[in-house]
Design a protein around this motif. Structure first.
Motif, short mmCIF file in Angstrom:
data_model
loop_
_atom_site.label_atom_id
_atom_site.label_comp_id
_atom_site.label_asym_id
_atom_site.label_seq_id
_atom_site.Cartn_x
_atom_site.Cartn_y
_atom_site.Cartn_z
N ILE A 44 0.84 -1.21 0.00
CA ILE A 44 0.00 0.00 0.00
C ILE A 44 0.87 1.25 0.00
O ILE A 44 0.62 2.19 -0.75
CB ILE A 44 -0.97 -0.02 1.21
N LEU A 45 1.90 1.26 0.84
CA LEU A 45 2.76 2.43 0.91
C LEU A 45 3.51 2.67 -0.41
O LEU A 45 3.54 3.78 -0.93
CB LEU A 45 3.77 2.29 2.04
N GLN A 46 4.11 1.61 -0.95
CA GLN A 46 4.98 1.78 -2.10
C GLN A 46 4.23 1.86 -3.43
O GLN A 46 4.60 2.64 -4.30
CB GLN A 46 6.01 0.66 -2.16
N VAL A 47 3.19 1.06 -3.61
CA VAL A 47 2.51 1.01 -4.90
C VAL A 47 1.33 1.98 -4.96
O VAL A 47 1.24 2.79 -5.88
CB VAL A 47 2.05 -0.43 -5.21
N GLU A 52 8.45 6.44 -1.42
CA GLU A 52 9.75 5.84 -1.73
C GLU A 52 10.43 5.35 -0.45
O GLU A 52 10.59 6.12 0.50
CB GLU A 52 10.65 6.87 -2.41
N PRO A 53 10.84 4.08 -0.40
CA PRO A 53 11.55 3.59 0.79
C PRO A 53 12.94 4.21 0.87
O PRO A 53 13.56 4.52 -0.15
CB PRO A 53 11.63 2.09 0.57
N THR A 54 13.41 4.40 2.08
CA THR A 54 14.71 5.04 2.29
C THR A 54 15.69 4.08 2.94
O THR A 54 16.22 4.34 4.02
CB THR A 54 14.55 6.29 3.18
N TYR A 55 15.97 2.98 2.29
CA TYR A 55 16.93 2.00 2.80
C TYR A 55 18.24 2.16 2.06
O TYR A 55 18.28 2.49 0.88
CB TYR A 55 16.42 0.56 2.60
N GLU A 56 19.33 1.91 2.77
CA GLU A 56 20.65 1.86 2.14
C GLU A 56 20.71 0.60 1.28
O GLU A 56 19.99 -0.37 1.54
CB GLU A 56 21.73 1.81 3.21
N LEU A 80 8.52 -5.29 -4.37
CA LEU A 80 8.62 -4.38 -3.22
C LEU A 80 10.05 -4.27 -2.72
O LEU A 80 10.82 -5.22 -2.79
CB LEU A 80 7.74 -4.87 -2.07
N VAL A 81 10.39 -3.11 -2.22
CA VAL A 81 11.68 -2.91 -1.57
C VAL A 81 11.44 -3.08 -0.08
O VAL A 81 10.73 -2.30 0.55
CB VAL A 81 12.24 -1.50 -1.88
#
Length: 98
Positions: A44-47, A52-56, A80-81
């Motif tokens: 739900i958040l990403q699509v 945008e996820p903020t992962y290294e 998904l990330v």
């Protein structure tokens, strides 16, 4: 019988120990619903919301990583990330509310 004498011996050995053992409980694995909820929330958040996820790069989950022993993700969630430890239970400390 032999079985009863072994049980009695084991019980007496356990009860006669002087110092109690302090061990932590192992964390319970996630239920199917917990896993679904985590994946659906990220979906739900990403699509749908385009967050945008903020992962290294080293924090991103890859199904081929050696520590992951689960099945492949369903096609809906394959793109998904996710954080590399999304499936590990007990990684966050429990909050105590007063």
């Amino acid at each position: 019988t032999i079985k009863t004498s072994i049980m009695m011996c084991a019980c007496s050995t356990i009860s006669s120990s002087a110092a109690p053992l302090t061990t932590t409980k192992p964390t319970r694995p996630y239920t199917e619903y917990n896993i679904f909820f985590q994946l659906e929330r990220e979906y739900i958040l990403q699509v749908l919301l385009a967050v945008e996820p903020t992962y290294e790069p080293h924090e991103i989950f890859h199904p081929s990583q050696p520590s992951y022993r689960g099945p492949n993700l369903p096609p809906r969630y394959a793109e998904l990330v996710l954080p590399n430890d999304w499936y590990v239970p007990g990684k966050e400390k429990r909050r105590k509310r007063r």
